[in-house]
Write an enzyme that holds these catalytic residues in place. Structure first.
Site, PDB file in Angstrom:
ATOM      1  N   LYS A 148       0.727  -1.039   0.265  1.00  0.00           N
ATOM      2  CA  LYS A 148       0.085   0.052   0.051  1.00  0.00           C
ATOM      3  C   LYS A 148       0.984   1.189  -0.181  1.00  0.00           C
ATOM      4  O   LYS A 148       1.232   1.861   1.136  1.00  0.00           O
ATOM      5  CB  LYS A 148      -0.883   0.063   1.166  1.00  0.00           C
ATOM      6  CG  LYS A 148      -2.123   0.762   1.021  1.00  0.00           C
ATOM      7  CD  LYS A 148      -3.107   0.535   2.115  1.00  0.00           C
ATOM      8  CE  LYS A 148      -4.284   1.395   2.323  1.00  0.00           C
ATOM      9  NZ  LYS A 148      -4.907   1.704   1.249  1.00  0.00           N
ATOM     10  N   GLU A 180      -9.529  -5.394  -9.390  1.00  0.00           N
ATOM     11  CA  GLU A 180     -10.091  -4.609  -8.013  1.00  0.00           C
ATOM     12  C   GLU A 180     -10.491  -3.352  -8.537  1.00  0.00           C
ATOM     13  O   GLU A 180     -10.353  -2.854  -9.789  1.00  0.00           O
ATOM     14  CB  GLU A 180      -9.166  -4.584  -6.529  1.00  0.00           C
ATOM     15  CG  GLU A 180      -8.036  -3.793  -7.197  1.00  0.00           C
ATOM     16  CD  GLU A 180      -6.820  -3.594  -6.036  1.00  0.00           C
ATOM     17  OE1 GLU A 180      -7.260  -3.822  -4.813  1.00  0.00           O
ATOM     18  OE2 GLU A 180      -5.555  -3.641  -6.369  1.00  0.00           O
ATOM     19  N   LEU A 204      -4.540  -5.076  -3.722  1.00  0.00           N
ATOM     20  CA  LEU A 204      -4.356  -4.776  -2.387  1.00  0.00           C
ATOM     21  C   LEU A 204      -5.128  -5.632  -1.514  1.00  0.00           C
ATOM     22  O   LEU A 204      -6.349  -5.751  -1.686  1.00  0.00           O
ATOM     23  CB  LEU A 204      -4.780  -3.286  -1.949  1.00  0.00           C
ATOM     24  CG  LEU A 204      -4.295  -2.927  -0.489  1.00  0.00           C
ATOM     25  CD1 LEU A 204      -3.066  -2.302  -0.822  1.00  0.00           C
ATOM     26  CD2 LEU A 204      -5.238  -1.982  -0.175  1.00  0.00           C
TER      27      LEU A 204
HETATM   28  N1  PDD Z   1      -8.267   2.328  -0.191  1.00  0.00           N
HETATM   29  N2  PDD Z   1      -7.931  -1.789  -3.337  1.00  0.00           N
HETATM   30  C1  PDD Z   1      -7.125  -0.574  -3.366  1.00  0.00           C
HETATM   31  C2  PDD Z   1      -6.510  -0.350  -4.379  1.00  0.00           C
HETATM   32  C3  PDD Z   1      -7.406   0.244  -2.369  1.00  0.00           C
HETATM   33  O1  PDD Z   1      -6.718   1.619  -2.522  1.00  0.00           O
HETATM   34  C4  PDD Z   1      -7.991  -0.097  -1.106  1.00  0.00           C
HETATM   35  C5  PDD Z   1      -8.103   1.064   0.041  1.00  0.00           C
HETATM   36  C6  PDD Z   1      -8.628  -1.221  -0.939  1.00  0.00           C
HETATM   37  C7  PDD Z   1      -9.651  -1.639   0.150  1.00  0.00           C
HETATM   38  O2  PDD Z   1      -8.740  -2.017   1.192  1.00  0.00           O
HETATM   39  P1  PDD Z   1      -9.167  -1.680   2.659  1.00  0.00           P
HETATM   40  O3  PDD Z   1     -10.280  -2.615   2.793  1.00  0.00           O
HETATM   41  O4  PDD Z   1      -8.138  -2.170   3.572  1.00  0.00           O
HETATM   42  O5  PDD Z   1      -9.618  -0.205   2.767  1.00  0.00           O
HETATM   43  C8  PDD Z   1      -8.406  -1.980  -2.116  1.00  0.00           C
HETATM   44  C9  PDD Z   1      -8.097   3.203   0.802  1.00  0.00           C
HETATM   45  C10 PDD Z   1      -9.388   3.311   1.815  1.00  0.00           C
HETATM   46  C11 PDD Z   1      -7.742   4.682   0.423  1.00  0.00           C
HETATM   47  O6  PDD Z   1      -6.804   4.503  -0.552  1.00  0.00           O
HETATM   48  O7  PDD Z   1      -8.415   5.466   0.492  1.00  0.00           O
END
Ligand code: PDD
Length: 287
Positions: A148, A180, A204
């Site tokens: 991330k 995704e 991710l």
């Molecule tokens: N985004 N895929 C991507 C590319 C992401 O950036 C995110 C999260 C997710 C979902 O992950 P999680 O369930 O841990 O939030 C999947 C965050 C919230 C953001 O960049 O704002």
């Protein structure tokens, strides 16, 4: 109440919270981040977020000179000082500030920044009724999107394309495979089976994804972690997405074509109940 931010151990007014121009996050995207949901003043799923953050640091060889306890403690201190009960907590850690050179600097401590932003979670509950639309874009990101990092330019461009198309999200497609969304994980439901892309290096590993898989299996629902195609998504009984900020939202159209008659479906509805019950269990928050 003024908005406050955390920069390397200090809590400051957001307007005067700054990093040096030679922060490696700015110059190279040499930084990782986490976004956590805060409801009723409580951080949702803090432990899994912390585990992922530490894994990301380890993957990139960034050392944060703070132990587990203190990071959580400092985050909670910032949340309490800001006074927001419902907000998003943003945590960013870069490799530090150093004279510009691609190779790692010697002895530059990591830069740790945290902000909180008020957030309307009740809106997400309301959106369960209508669902949201997605478009698709080619997945042209680098090969380690499981880390991330703040290098999010392809995600930014995809999200902007979605906005311009009047959609909530852009699903990133490689060949025929849906991986995704630009900031969410993608799911479909077919014949009662709940399907989402497996973890690995192509998505991710979302915290919301992981927790939903666990809850669905505990509820005796069938979850398949496998790649699905865009054609399967178009033909699915239901589709939805998950993330920290979206929680769970039904997808009712893909590229302007209705999915499942253009209405949120019963499996997504049941999963949303599990998600919001878990939110209530952890934080006491109810819409
Ligand atoms: N985004 N895929 C991507 C590319 C992401 O950036 C995110 C999260 C997710 C979902 O992950 P999680 O369930 O841990 O939030 C999947 C965050 C919230 C953001 O960049 O704002």
């Amino acid at each position: 109440m003024p908005q406050l931010a955390y920069v390397n151990g200090q809590i400051l007014p957001l307007a005067s919270a700054t990093l040096h121009v030679e922060d490696r996050g700015t110059q190279f995207g040499d930084a990782i981040y986490e976004v956590c949901a805060v409801l009723n003043g409580q951080i949702l799923d803090w432990q899994p977020h912390l585990v992922r953050l530490r894994r990301n640091l380890a993957e990139l060889g960034i050392t944060l000179a703070t132990a587990d306890g203190p990071l959580g403690l400092q985050a909670r201190r910032l949340i309490a000082r800001n006074g927001h009960r419902e907000c998003l907590l943003y945590i960013q850690i870069s490799r530090g500030t150093a004279r510009r050179d691609h190779a790692f600097p010697q002895g530059a401590p990591a830069n740790l920044v945290m902000t909180v932003r008020r957030f309307d979670f009740a809106q997400r509950v309301r959106q369960l009724g209508s669902g949201i639309k997605v478009i698709t874009r080619a997945d042209d990101r680098w090969g380690r999107v499981d880390i991330k990092t703040t290098g999010l330019l392809p995600n930014v461009l995809a999200k902007q394309a979605a906005r311009e198309a009047g959609a909530f999200e852009a699903w990133l497609v490689a060949g025929s495979e849906v991986r995704e969304g630009s900031s969410t994980n993608a799911w479909i439901v077919k014949d009662g089976r709940i399907i989402t892309h497996p973890t690995g290096t192509h998505i991710l590993p979302g915290i919301a994804r992981d927790s939903l898989i666990r809850m669905a299996r505990e509820a005796q629902m069938v979850v398949e972690e496998r790649a699905f195609t865009l054609a399967e998504a178009r033909d699915a009984d239901e589709a939805f997405l998950t993330s920290t900020t979206a929680l769970i939202l039904p997808v009712v159209a893909i590229n302007g074509e209705a999915v499942a008659g253009g209405k949120p479906g019963p499996v997504t509805h049941r999963l949303a109940e599990l998600v919001w019950n878990e939110v209530a269990r952890q934080t006491g928050w109810r819409a």
